[in-house]
Write a protein that holds these residues in place. Structure first.
Motif, PDB file in Angstrom:
ATOM      1  N   THR A   1       0.768  -1.458  -0.037  1.00  0.00           N
ATOM      2  CA  THR A   1       0.124   0.162   0.093  1.00  0.00           C
ATOM      3  C   THR A   1       0.841   1.156  -0.075  1.00  0.00           C
ATOM      4  OG1 THR A   1      -0.225  -0.229   2.492  1.00  0.00           O
ATOM      5  CG2 THR A   1      -1.837  -0.987   1.279  1.00  0.00           C
ATOM      6  N   GLU A   2       2.139   1.194   0.315  1.00  0.00           N
ATOM      7  CA  GLU A   2       2.852   2.529   0.482  1.00  0.00           C
ATOM      8  C   GLU A   2       3.925   2.346  -0.895  1.00  0.00           C
ATOM      9  OE1 GLU A   2       4.158   3.070   4.358  1.00  0.00           O
ATOM     10  OE2 GLU A   2       2.231   3.309   5.187  1.00  0.00           O
ATOM     11  N   GLY A   3       3.899   1.623  -1.553  1.00  0.00           N
ATOM     12  CA  GLY A   3       4.853   1.424  -2.570  1.00  0.00           C
ATOM     13  C   GLY A   3       6.113   1.262  -2.373  1.00  0.00           C
ATOM     14  N   HIS A   4       6.369   0.132  -1.350  1.00  0.00           N
ATOM     15  CA  HIS A   4       7.702  -0.056  -1.107  1.00  0.00           C
ATOM     16  C   HIS A   4       8.415  -1.424  -2.015  1.00  0.00           C
ATOM     17  CE1 HIS A   4       8.277   2.241   2.470  1.00  0.00           C
ATOM     18  NE2 HIS A   4       6.950   1.898   2.629  1.00  0.00           N
ATOM     19  N   GLY A   5       7.367  -2.081  -2.857  1.00  0.00           N
ATOM     20  CA  GLY A   5       8.121  -2.898  -3.810  1.00  0.00           C
ATOM     21  C   GLY A   5       8.099  -4.332  -3.375  1.00  0.00           C
ATOM     22  N   ALA A   6       7.245  -4.665  -2.340  1.00  0.00           N
ATOM     23  CA  ALA A   6       6.958  -5.947  -1.936  1.00  0.00           C
ATOM     24  C   ALA A   6       6.229  -6.755  -2.643  1.00  0.00           C
ATOM     25  CB  ALA A   6       6.306  -5.934  -0.427  1.00  0.00           C
ATOM     26  N   THR A   7       6.389  -7.990  -3.393  1.00  0.00           N
ATOM     27  CA  THR A   7       5.701  -8.706  -3.974  1.00  0.00           C
ATOM     28  C   THR A   7       4.732  -9.358  -3.250  1.00  0.00           C
ATOM     29  OG1 THR A   7       7.029 -10.785  -3.740  1.00  0.00           O
ATOM     30  CG2 THR A   7       7.708  -9.320  -5.708  1.00  0.00           C
ATOM     31  N   ASP A   8       3.438  -9.526  -4.206  1.00  0.00           N
ATOM     32  CA  ASP A   8       2.218 -10.149  -3.491  1.00  0.00           C
ATOM     33  C   ASP A   8       1.899 -11.420  -4.642  1.00  0.00           C
ATOM     34  OD1 ASP A   8      -0.023 -10.676  -2.315  1.00  0.00           O
ATOM     35  OD2 ASP A   8      -0.921  -9.238  -2.718  1.00  0.00           O
ATOM     36  N   THR A   9       2.663 -12.394  -4.727  1.00  0.00           N
ATOM     37  CA  THR A   9       2.321 -13.166  -5.830  1.00  0.00           C
ATOM     38  C   THR A   9       1.134 -14.187  -5.456  1.00  0.00           C
ATOM     39  OG1 THR A   9       3.555 -14.894  -4.348  1.00  0.00           O
ATOM     40  CG2 THR A   9       4.806 -13.603  -6.205  1.00  0.00           C
ATOM     41  N   SER A  10       0.663 -14.262  -4.293  1.00  0.00           N
ATOM     42  CA  SER A  10      -0.684 -15.002  -4.005  1.00  0.00           C
ATOM     43  C   SER A  10      -1.873 -14.078  -4.455  1.00  0.00           C
ATOM     44  CB  SER A  10      -0.757 -15.266  -2.422  1.00  0.00           C
ATOM     45  OG  SER A  10      -0.830 -14.055  -1.800  1.00  0.00           O
ATOM     46  N   GLY A  11      -1.678 -12.635  -4.528  1.00  0.00           N
ATOM     47  CA  GLY A  11      -2.926 -11.834  -4.438  1.00  0.00           C
ATOM     48  C   GLY A  11      -3.834 -11.559  -3.220  1.00  0.00           C
ATOM     49  N   ILE A  12      -3.250 -12.198  -2.434  1.00  0.00           N
ATOM     50  CA  ILE A  12      -4.136 -12.109  -0.951  1.00  0.00           C
ATOM     51  C   ILE A  12      -4.006 -10.799  -0.351  1.00  0.00           C
ATOM     52  CG2 ILE A  12      -2.414 -12.845   0.452  1.00  0.00           C
ATOM     53  CD1 ILE A  12      -6.023 -13.173   1.117  1.00  0.00           C
ATOM     54  N   LEU A  13      -3.058  -9.981  -0.536  1.00  0.00           N
ATOM     55  CA  LEU A  13      -2.852  -8.570   0.097  1.00  0.00           C
ATOM     56  C   LEU A  13      -3.702  -7.571  -0.877  1.00  0.00           C
ATOM     57  CD1 LEU A  13       0.804  -7.971   1.399  1.00  0.00           C
ATOM     58  CD2 LEU A  13      -1.345  -8.347   2.585  1.00  0.00           C
ATOM     59  N   SER A  14      -3.629  -8.192  -2.211  1.00  0.00           N
ATOM     60  CA  SER A  14      -4.470  -7.246  -3.274  1.00  0.00           C
ATOM     61  C   SER A  14      -6.109  -7.436  -2.913  1.00  0.00           C
ATOM     62  CB  SER A  14      -4.209  -7.535  -4.333  1.00  0.00           C
ATOM     63  OG  SER A  14      -3.026  -7.261  -5.005  1.00  0.00           O
ATOM     64  N   ALA A  15      -6.224  -8.596  -2.490  1.00  0.00           N
ATOM     65  CA  ALA A  15      -7.609  -8.967  -2.208  1.00  0.00           C
ATOM     66  C   ALA A  15      -8.262  -8.303  -1.034  1.00  0.00           C
ATOM     67  CB  ALA A  15      -8.197 -10.563  -2.301  1.00  0.00           C
ATOM     68  N   LEU A  16      -7.250  -8.257  -0.063  1.00  0.00           N
ATOM     69  CA  LEU A  16      -7.726  -7.678   1.206  1.00  0.00           C
ATOM     70  C   LEU A  16      -7.738  -6.117   1.157  1.00  0.00           C
ATOM     71  CD1 LEU A  16      -8.088  -7.891   4.163  1.00  0.00           C
ATOM     72  CD2 LEU A  16      -5.397  -7.987   4.570  1.00  0.00           C
ATOM     73  N   ARG A  17      -6.909  -5.479   0.160  1.00  0.00           N
ATOM     74  CA  ARG A  17      -6.852  -4.144  -0.034  1.00  0.00           C
ATOM     75  C   ARG A  17      -8.070  -3.673  -0.585  1.00  0.00           C
ATOM     76  NH1 ARG A  17      -1.213  -4.690  -1.651  1.00  0.00           N
ATOM     77  NH2 ARG A  17      -1.754  -4.676  -3.620  1.00  0.00           N
ATOM     78  N   ALA A  18      -8.603  -4.588  -1.745  1.00  0.00           N
ATOM     79  CA  ALA A  18      -9.738  -4.078  -2.480  1.00  0.00           C
ATOM     80  C   ALA A  18     -10.893  -4.305  -1.462  1.00  0.00           C
ATOM     81  CB  ALA A  18     -10.156  -5.330  -3.544  1.00  0.00           C
ATOM     82  N   SER A  19     -11.235  -5.398  -0.751  1.00  0.00           N
ATOM     83  CA  SER A  19     -12.211  -5.268   0.262  1.00  0.00           C
ATOM     84  C   SER A  19     -12.315  -4.289   1.198  1.00  0.00           C
ATOM     85  CB  SER A  19     -12.059  -6.619   0.854  1.00  0.00           C
ATOM     86  OG  SER A  19     -12.533  -7.759   0.099  1.00  0.00           O
ATOM     87  N   LEU A  20     -11.025  -3.865   1.694  1.00  0.00           N
ATOM     88  CA  LEU A  20     -11.144  -2.730   2.606  1.00  0.00           C
ATOM     89  C   LEU A  20     -11.388  -1.286   1.899  1.00  0.00           C
ATOM     90  CD1 LEU A  20      -7.768  -3.890   4.642  1.00  0.00           C
ATOM     91  CD2 LEU A  20     -10.304  -3.655   5.547  1.00  0.00           C
ATOM     92  N   ASP A  21     -10.861  -1.265   0.906  1.00  0.00           N
ATOM     93  CA  ASP A  21     -11.152   0.044   0.358  1.00  0.00           C
ATOM     94  C   ASP A  21     -12.641   0.174  -0.060  1.00  0.00           C
ATOM     95  OD1 ASP A  21     -10.135   2.413  -0.877  1.00  0.00           O
ATOM     96  OD2 ASP A  21      -9.905   1.881  -2.977  1.00  0.00           O
ATOM     97  N   ASP A  22     -13.372  -1.105  -0.358  1.00  0.00           N
ATOM     98  CA  ASP A  22     -14.633  -0.833  -0.512  1.00  0.00           C
ATOM     99  C   ASP A  22     -15.621  -0.637   0.627  1.00  0.00           C
ATOM    100  OD1 ASP A  22     -17.266  -1.453  -2.120  1.00  0.00           O
ATOM    101  OD2 ASP A  22     -17.352  -3.242  -0.897  1.00  0.00           O
ATOM    102  N   ALA A  23     -14.986  -1.243   1.840  1.00  0.00           N
ATOM    103  CA  ALA A  23     -15.740  -1.618   3.216  1.00  0.00           C
ATOM    104  C   ALA A  23     -15.678  -0.171   4.152  1.00  0.00           C
ATOM    105  CB  ALA A  23     -15.561  -2.538   3.966  1.00  0.00           C
ATOM    106  N   VAL A  24     -14.361   0.600   4.104  1.00  0.00           N
ATOM    107  CA  VAL A  24     -14.000   1.654   5.018  1.00  0.00           C
ATOM    108  C   VAL A  24     -14.827   2.830   4.535  1.00  0.00           C
ATOM    109  CG1 VAL A  24     -12.363   2.985   5.864  1.00  0.00           C
ATOM    110  CG2 VAL A  24     -11.834   0.338   5.690  1.00  0.00           C
ATOM    111  N   GLY A  25     -15.273   3.474   5.723  1.00  0.00           N
ATOM    112  CA  GLY A  25     -16.056   4.648   5.517  1.00  0.00           C
ATOM    113  C   GLY A  25     -17.410   4.682   6.205  1.00  0.00           C
ATOM    114  N   GLY A  26     -17.429   5.027   7.497  1.00  0.00           N
ATOM    115  CA  GLY A  26     -18.738   5.262   8.258  1.00  0.00           C
ATOM    116  C   GLY A  26     -19.294   3.918   8.580  1.00  0.00           C
TER     117      GLY A  26
END
Length: 356
Positions: free
Chosen positions: A211-236
């Motif tokens: 999320t902060e662009g440090h270049g860590a690979t995410d070959t499983s996609g789990i962090l990407s999936a988690l980021r997408a869900s959080l981006d959709d869910a967070v807000g009130g």
């Protein structure tokens, strides 16, 4: 200051209604000590406020404080858990009646398939034809859920300008092609792809960053999936992540622990800006003390759940290690470990004793 309730009655009463919106609270729990029960209770009771407000008032015995709002919606993110439906999971903590009524008010983000794709667990072990099977004897007919009571004791989060538009959460991840758990559906289903397409996909996967662009690979996609869900869910909203420490089970080359900590730190900034409340379940014995400390440092508050040692009977204890505004709202002699109990409304503090 606007507060949001945990949904744990006696704790919210002590805190004059809850914690400030924009809080990310780590629930650091020993096995069975209550952290996950706390999260189940919070999700179920807060969801009940929107699906059956009369039942919410009856079971929760509301908070009569100004400036307290219930979440606009409730989101439950399961990182690796695949056993049964969300309703069955909630029934482990609250009564079957509350679980059935609350489930309709909870958006369940099941990330387990993406999680297990990065492991050597056979597909058949975690892929099921009917993952939403219900408990025997539980009536889930829509008519069984009462309409919301018009005399709602709380304002709702959208009334104070919280950001709840789903389109905002979806936009950031879609433009870059990140954050979709089904990105590898073609490969899983055996659909042949051109060699150039395979090479391009591998290159894109290797280029994924945290999320902060440090270049860590995410070959499983789990962090990407988690980021997408959080981006959709967070807000009130109320968001529960169960459990962030599941990510430590994955190989270091798949998900590095420092990337998990950065994700949580970035999430804290996002929640501070958008509002709402996020509860992050962490299994204390699944990670080292320094790892657990890094999670605590990345959040705005930490509740610790442990078993009382000594004596003839075990007791679950809740310790407030750090919590926004807690020091201002609690008497100095109340900042201690509290014995807890379970009843049909789920997890709650005991009125029997306080552990000094």
């Amino acid at each position: 200051m606007v507060d949001m309730p945990f949904g744990v009655s006696r704790l919210d009463s002590m805190l004059d209604g809850g914690v400030p919106t924009g809080s990310v609270v780590l629930l650091a729990t020993e096995p069975g000590a209550g952290g996950r029960k706390f999260a189940h209770t919070s999700a179920a009771i807060n969801a009940l406020a929107t699906t059956n407000n009369a039942a919410f008032e009856h079971h929760y015995r509301g908070i009569d404080h100004e400036g307290v709002i219930v979440p606009a919606s409730v989101h439950y993110l399961s990182v690796a858990a695949t056993a049964g439906s969300l309703e069955a999971t909630l029934t482990e903590t609250v009564s079957s009646e509350i679980a059935a009524q609350a489930t309709d008010g909870i958006s369940h983000h099941d990330l387990s398939e993406t999680y297990f794709e990065a492991t050597d667990v056979p597909d058949a072990w975690y892929q099921h034809d009917d993952p939403a099977s219900t408990l025997p004897g539980v009536d889930t007919d829509d008519d069984a859920v009462e309409e919301i009571d018009a005399t709602d004791p709380f304002e709702y989060a959208e009334d104070v300008g919280a950001i709840t538009d789903d389109s905002e959460g979806e936009g950031e991840g879609e433009d870059e092609g990140e954050g979709r758990p089904d990105a590898a559906d073609g490969e899983r289903e055996g659909i042949p792809e051109a060699a150039d397409s395979d090479a391009e996909t591998a290159s894109d996967t290797a280029a994924m960053t945290d999320t902060e662009g440090h270049g860590a690979t995410d070959t499983s996609g789990i962090l990407s999936a988690l980021r997408a869900s959080l981006d959709d869910a967070v807000g009130g909203n109320l968001v529960v992540i169960d459990a962030i420490t599941d990510l430590d089970d994955l190989p270091e080359e798949t998900v590095a622990w420092d990337a998990v900590v950065r994700l949580l730190r970035g999430l804290t900034r996002l929640v501070t800006a958008r509002g709402g409340l996020v509860l992050v379940v962490a299994d204390a014995e699944a990670v080292t003390d320094p790892q657990l400390g890094s999670l605590s440092a990345a959040t705005t508050g930490t509740l610790s759940f442990a078993w009382e040692t000594g004596g003839s009977q075990r007791a679950r204890l809740l310790s407030i290690r750090e919590l926004p505004s807690a020091l201002d709202r609690l008497d100095r002699d109340e900042i201690a470990a509290f014995e807890s109990e379970l009843h049909d409304r789920g997890y709650d503090l005991s009125n029997v004793r306080k552990i000094h």
